[in-house]
Motif scaffolding. Sequence first.
Motif, PDB file in Angstrom:
ATOM      1  N   UNK A 193       0.822  -1.210   0.000  1.00  0.00           N
ATOM      2  CA  UNK A 193       0.000   0.000   0.000  1.00  0.00           C
ATOM      3  C   UNK A 193       0.855   1.258   0.000  1.00  0.00           C
ATOM      4  N   UNK A 194       2.127   1.150   0.431  1.00  0.00           N
ATOM      5  CA  UNK A 194       3.028   2.300   0.420  1.00  0.00           C
ATOM      6  C   UNK A 194       3.759   2.359  -0.918  1.00  0.00           C
ATOM      7  N   UNK A 195       3.743   3.529  -1.508  1.00  0.00           N
ATOM      8  CA  UNK A 195       4.443   3.720  -2.788  1.00  0.00           C
ATOM      9  C   UNK A 195       5.248   5.007  -2.718  1.00  0.00           C
ATOM     10  N   UNK A 196       6.239   5.118  -3.593  1.00  0.00           N
ATOM     11  CA  UNK A 196       7.055   6.329  -3.656  1.00  0.00           C
ATOM     12  C   UNK A 196       6.680   7.141  -4.892  1.00  0.00           C
ATOM     13  N   UNK A 197       6.572   8.445  -4.687  1.00  0.00           N
ATOM     14  CA  UNK A 197       6.454   9.389  -5.790  1.00  0.00           C
ATOM     15  C   UNK A 197       7.653  10.326  -5.716  1.00  0.00           C
ATOM     16  N   UNK A 198       7.939  10.999  -6.831  1.00  0.00           N
ATOM     17  CA  UNK A 198       9.149  11.819  -6.900  1.00  0.00           C
ATOM     18  C   UNK A 198       8.804  13.212  -7.417  1.00  0.00           C
TER      19      UNK A 198
END
Length: 702
Positions: A462-467
């Motif tokens: 459920x945790x994702x990285x955006x930049x």
Amino acid sequence: MSVQSDIFPFPVKGGDTHETALTERAGRPSPASCREEDVGPALAAAYPSSPGAAADCIILLNADGEILFSSGSCDPAEEIAEIKSTSGDAWNASPLFRQEDRSTVIPGATNFCGQCETQKGHSRWWDFKLGDTSTRLRLVLINRLRQEKPRMGTEAQIAYSHLGAVLESTTDCVVVVDREWRVTYMNRRANALVGGGGKLAVGVNLWEAYPEGLINEFYHNYKKALATKTPVEFEGFVPSAGIWLEVHAYPSPDGLSIFFHDITEAKRARDEIAHLAHHDALTGLANRLKFNECLSELRSRAEGGELAVLLLDLDAFKEVNDSLGHPVGDALLKAIAYRLRNVAQDAGLFARLGGDEFALIHSPNRSGLAPTDLAMRLISCLDDPFEIDAHMLRVGASIGIAMASDSGPSPDDLLKNADIALYRAKAEGGGAYRIYEPGMQEELRQRQALKQDLHNAVKSGELVLEYQPLVDIRSGRITTCEALVRWHHPVRGIIPPAEFIPLAEETGLIESFGQWVLAQACMDAQNWPDNVGVSVNLSPVQFKNRDLPAAITSALSASGLGPVRLHLEITETVLLHHTEHNLNMLSRIKDLGVQFALDDFGTGFSSLSYLRNFPFQKLKIDRSFIADIGSVSQSEAIVAAIIGLAGSLGLNVSAEGVETARQLDWLMRHGCHEAQGYFISKPMSADQMATLLWQSSQVAVG
């Protein structure tokens, strides 16, 4: 001939010739012919406990004093001269005892001691017991033979001396008083302890020597012992001597025997133990037990008016304790408690519940001070830094307030409500107070549920990285991309970092959480052009972990990313306490070849020593200053000063939160190096960022 009778448990000399002659001359029946109904009651009445068992000699007389029979280990006719009498007044004339002893004989059963001569002319002392049970019979029990009177006196003196030796050797002080309170005896220990150089002595009235005793527990207890004829024991203080005594008093017909000893030191030790049981050993404040007892008592009395419970928790104390050690932490707690106590001392009971948590029971009606005003005073008194072992330390406080009237919440509910309000104050950034409201409990329940969901968030993907890119203001080229964590909750949707990052720090999940971010960010950046770096934020909680360098090394090694492309952002909170641990940690990480940026510069406890002592390559100006560019001249002056300072120190400067072209233009004119914000680009997924970077090595700005 001896006759055994059911009434007499011993042989009666019924056939004795001498006795028979005596009784015949008196015209009386012999002992054998005495009726049991006459003798038995006489014997039982005169000697009810085991008749005759303790007697050496028993003589049964008639009303005239004539011998009817004798029994026992002696023959009174042989031992006692003129025991018989032929006169009608034989009882009074008989020399059973001397003239001076006759007055002791009274009608009825009587014990007395008398002296009479034997046939051989020797004077003997005897114990007698007489029974006047009827007009026909009298019973005389002549008990065990005594020694001569002088010997009796000697034995009594020996016994008295022995008793005196015992009383002198006892560890207790002993004072004996008569019923007029005059001292009749004192042992040496009593004289040494309370004698006072003759103040109290034999013959002196007890209350004349110690008049204060008349108004305290001594007189009350002594009088009670005499009145009830029951021993008493108690503890009492003697003001004139300054000592505590443990007293045991035993009443007697003549007065009172008082045994006592000094317990001053023992009582002091007991009082100290009792104090420690109800007070915090470090700060001297009341502890949780004392606080709960006091709160329960106040709620049970329901004396009227409102009652407030203020629960106070220190902000940033844990960082001090963890980084500088417990000795410094304890010294800081004592200093904090001193300040807080000075503010709270007239407001109610102030206690340390444990760790860095304090509590106050406050009655607004009595103090005339509103709970909110008191809360602000408590928070404000911690504004100035504390100097502990050459460290200038700053801590704040958050306070939760719960109110109750006479019919309000129970003590447990009051504490729980104050804790919920405190939780809200800390969740909103700390350094403030919050008053409990019913809706807070539901919010807390949801927050707790969110914590539980966070445990599964990483595993379930459920945790994702955006930049979000940082660009060189002059060239427009993307230099670095900052990794931003997003939580895609299956029910609540996107949850912002500001909401769940504090939860991760509270629960300790930030450790595993942070390692995942590091590893994933390095893995994603490896797919970008070599001249683009990736920036990762480190939580203060992570920074305290001694294994952080190993986690960074693992992330770089697993991804193959060059160390120089990894930029680590830390806030001033991490550097709040200038310690060897901080320096050592930063040095170990810098030795790996990574870059450091000081995030949110200007918003914390800014100190130029940070820039001198820590190996930073970049300063990031907080978005709150950037937002005021073009409208608040003071903010513009601060930003310009930061840019100039960084340039003088050879550091790059990056501006966060750039939202307008006007802001970007101002930054460019004042020499800022990098910019980041929605005006430049919104955050995007790792795939989107990779596509953007490979399509163009530069991004035009403006």
